[in-house]
Write a protein that holds these residues in place. Sequence first.
Motif, mmCIF file in Angstrom:
data_model
loop_
_atom_site.group_PDB
_atom_site.id
_atom_site.type_symbol
_atom_site.label_atom_id
_atom_site.label_comp_id
_atom_site.label_asym_id
_atom_site.label_seq_id
_atom_site.Cartn_x
_atom_site.Cartn_y
_atom_site.Cartn_z
ATOM 1 N N THR A 29 16.570 10.468 -2.885
ATOM 2 C CA THR A 29 17.970 10.414 -3.274
ATOM 3 C C THR A 29 18.769 10.330 -1.971
ATOM 4 O OG1 THR A 29 17.462 11.777 -5.190
ATOM 5 C CG2 THR A 29 19.791 11.556 -4.595
ATOM 6 N N LEU A 30 19.608 9.310 -1.831
ATOM 7 C CA LEU A 30 20.114 8.927 -0.523
ATOM 8 C C LEU A 30 21.480 9.476 -0.099
ATOM 9 C CD1 LEU A 30 19.043 5.173 -0.456
ATOM 10 C CD2 LEU A 30 17.782 7.190 0.325
ATOM 11 N N LYS A 59 19.397 5.292 -4.006
ATOM 12 C CA LYS A 59 18.059 5.805 -4.261
ATOM 13 C C LYS A 59 17.025 4.799 -3.769
ATOM 14 C CE LYS A 59 15.198 6.644 -8.327
ATOM 15 N NZ LYS A 59 15.227 6.764 -9.781
ATOM 16 N N CYS A 60 15.928 5.304 -3.208
ATOM 17 C CA CYS A 60 14.761 4.483 -2.877
ATOM 18 C C CYS A 60 13.570 5.086 -3.607
ATOM 19 C CB CYS A 60 14.481 4.475 -1.386
ATOM 20 S SG CYS A 60 15.711 3.626 -0.376
ATOM 21 N N ALA A 61 12.637 4.237 -4.024
ATOM 22 C CA ALA A 61 11.468 4.725 -4.757
ATOM 23 C C ALA A 61 10.288 3.795 -4.542
ATOM 24 C CB ALA A 61 11.778 4.837 -6.246
ATOM 25 N N ALA A 106 0.820 -1.210 0.000
ATOM 26 C CA ALA A 106 0.000 0.000 0.000
ATOM 27 C C ALA A 106 0.857 1.264 0.000
ATOM 28 C CB ALA A 106 -0.923 0.011 1.213
ATOM 29 N N ASP A 107 2.025 1.210 0.666
ATOM 30 C CA ASP A 107 2.857 2.393 0.821
ATOM 31 C C ASP A 107 4.182 1.986 1.458
ATOM 32 O OD1 ASP A 107 3.587 5.070 0.817
ATOM 33 O OD2 ASP A 107 2.500 5.565 2.639
ATOM 34 N N ALA A 108 5.143 2.880 1.424
ATOM 35 C CA ALA A 108 6.417 2.667 2.104
ATOM 36 C C ALA A 108 6.959 4.022 2.550
ATOM 37 C CB ALA A 108 7.413 1.966 1.193
ATOM 38 N N SER A 109 7.722 3.996 3.632
ATOM 39 C CA SER A 109 8.336 5.206 4.164
ATOM 40 C C SER A 109 9.798 4.938 4.450
ATOM 41 C CB SER A 109 7.648 5.630 5.470
ATOM 42 O OG SER A 109 6.304 5.922 5.259
ATOM 43 N N LEU A 110 10.593 5.996 4.417
ATOM 44 C CA LEU A 110 12.022 5.892 4.673
ATOM 45 C C LEU A 110 12.344 6.585 5.991
ATOM 46 C CD1 LEU A 110 14.639 4.856 3.251
ATOM 47 C CD2 LEU A 110 14.975 7.209 2.496
ATOM 48 N N TYR A 115 16.276 2.918 7.030
ATOM 49 C CA TYR A 115 15.328 1.811 7.017
ATOM 50 C C TYR A 115 14.143 2.178 6.145
ATOM 51 C CZ TYR A 115 17.798 -0.041 11.068
ATOM 52 O OH TYR A 115 18.767 -0.543 11.907
ATOM 53 N N ILE A 116 13.634 1.205 5.409
ATOM 54 C CA ILE A 116 12.394 1.389 4.677
ATOM 55 C C ILE A 116 11.343 0.514 5.349
ATOM 56 C CG2 ILE A 116 12.910 -0.366 2.914
ATOM 57 C CD1 ILE A 116 11.486 1.577 0.901
ATOM 58 N N VAL A 117 10.164 1.095 5.578
ATOM 59 C CA VAL A 117 9.065 0.371 6.200
ATOM 60 C C VAL A 117 7.979 0.176 5.151
ATOM 61 C CG1 VAL A 117 7.270 0.433 7.975
ATOM 62 C CG2 VAL A 117 9.587 1.217 8.500
ATOM 63 N N CYS A 118 7.622 -1.080 4.934
ATOM 64 C CA CYS A 118 6.637 -1.469 3.931
ATOM 65 C C CYS A 118 5.292 -1.654 4.620
ATOM 66 C CB CYS A 118 7.062 -2.777 3.262
ATOM 67 S SG CYS A 118 8.805 -2.798 2.756
ATOM 68 N N ARG A 119 4.257 -0.993 4.086
ATOM 69 C CA ARG A 119 2.900 -1.118 4.628
ATOM 70 C C ARG A 119 2.028 -1.802 3.581
ATOM 71 N NH1 ARG A 119 4.589 3.948 5.759
ATOM 72 N NH2 ARG A 119 5.052 4.359 7.923
ATOM 73 N N TYR A 120 1.100 -2.633 4.050
ATOM 74 C CA TYR A 120 0.300 -3.472 3.163
ATOM 75 C C TYR A 120 -1.196 -3.229 3.339
ATOM 76 C CZ TYR A 120 4.758 -5.755 2.628
ATOM 77 O OH TYR A 120 6.092 -5.999 2.381
#
Length: 124
Positions: free
Chosen positions: A70-71, A108-110, A44-48, A86-91
Amino acid sequence: MKLWNKRTLFTVAVLSFVRIAQADGIQCPQFPSANANMKQHALADASLFVGPPNERVELMPDTDKDTVWTLADYQDEARQHTTSLYIVCRYKNTRQTVGLMVPATAQKCAVSYDQYNNLIARCQ
């Protein structure tokens, strides 16, 4: 000549996969539910975050239009504070999340859609 047993071959295969995965970065996995049919929850979404997500130091994406980070500067900040990104994955349809440490070499994260219109989140 010594023949490799199944356990040795499995270990070599896993280590090879880990090396490939590290070289390619990380991606939010499909998330199975706890019920018997093992339904997959779509991303559903992700945050850094700089540092562990429970510390709540969430980073805003580079722009309002795209969910891209851009990291370079963030990686430097994480190193200065002796932590990691850290990247947090939401479902969808669940409150459970998956948190992944971003490799220190990632640039890079996207969060974007793939060719099948599935949301994906990855860091490379």
